[in-house]
Design an enzyme around this catalytic site. Structure first.
Site, short mmCIF file in Angstrom:
data_model
loop_
_atom_site.label_atom_id
_atom_site.label_comp_id
_atom_site.label_asym_id
_atom_site.label_seq_id
_atom_site.Cartn_x
_atom_site.Cartn_y
_atom_site.Cartn_z
N GLU A 104 16.76 22.02 25.36
CA GLU A 104 18.14 22.47 25.59
C GLU A 104 18.21 23.71 26.46
O GLU A 104 19.21 23.95 27.14
CB GLU A 104 18.82 22.76 24.24
CG GLU A 104 18.96 21.54 23.36
CD GLU A 104 19.15 21.92 21.91
OE1 GLU A 104 19.90 22.88 21.65
OE2 GLU A 104 18.56 21.27 21.04
N ASN A 105 17.16 24.52 26.42
CA ASN A 105 17.19 25.76 27.18
C ASN A 105 16.75 25.60 28.63
O ASN A 105 16.62 26.59 29.35
CB ASN A 105 16.36 26.85 26.48
CG ASN A 105 14.93 26.42 26.22
OD1 ASN A 105 14.69 25.29 25.79
ND2 ASN A 105 13.98 27.30 26.44
#
Length: 208
Positions: free
Chosen positions: A47-48
């Site tokens: 997600e990052n």
């Protein structure tokens, strides 16, 4: 004997399709990265903002700037790409992930997912990207303990915690068994030294 978390992670890794793009949720699901064989050609997404994540980093391989969404040090594989978190979430919401594996507080027999808040007055909510993954991934699997510390089943008829997604989960992996969930109820597809009758007693559900 039930499976420990590493053994369960290895069991899940075997079910991931060849060539799949996969997101591993914070917590126990991150262990799956350490058990993916090279020949499976799976691409891990975070997600990052990383596509092409490798196994967890240890020793001299640790780079403080290279972490997963849970802030754990990870490695990168050849061809890895970095991008903004906005682009990462666009991938998640746009249906580009084949599988995501999430942790959960509860999963219902119909595939409802509760994994961001227990509803308790002193509980700290942690939404993260779970809601985006729940609606965006083509398949949503859950890796969790079958029972709470108090012995209550986390696989339930109806979730009583705030929902992350409705009818989004198709498979639940626990230390005692693998369950297929959805509109037709719950089917036990694999068991780990636990009988079907024992699972029925533990969950209080009509399992088949």
């Amino acid at each position: 004997m039930s499976l420990d978390r590493d053994a369960l992670a290895a069991r899940i890794a075997r079910d991931i399709p060849y060539g799949a793009y996969v997101n591993l949720g914070i917590g126990a699901p991150t262990l799956i990265a350490d058990h993916l064989p090279d020949e499976l050609d799976v691409t891990l997404h975070t997600e990052n903002g990383l596509l092409g994540m490798g196994p967890a980093a240890t020793g001299n391989a640790i780079d403080g700037d290279l972490i997963n969404a849970g802030k754990q040090p990870v490695t990168e594989l050849p061809g890895a790409a970095y991008f903004s978190q906005a682009d990462s979430f666009a991938m998640m919401r746009g249906g580009h992930l084949d599988v995501c594996v999430l942790g959960a507080y509860q999963v219902s027999v119909g595939g409802d997912l509760a994994n961001w808040h227990t509803g308790g007055a002193d509980a700290i909510p942690a939404v993260g990207g779970a809601m985006d993954l729940a609606i965006g991934a083509k398949q949503v699997w859950v890796m969790m303990d079958l029972l709470t510390k108090d012995g209550a089943s986390k696989l339930v008829m109806t979730c009583n915690y705030p929902l992350t997604g409705v009818g989004c989960v198709s498979r639940v992996y626990t230390e005692r068994a693998v369950f297929e969930v959805g509109s037709e109820g719950v089917r036990v597809s694999d068991r780990f030294d636990t009988t079907l009758d024992e699972l029925r007693e533990l969950t209080g559900l009509d399992l088949r």
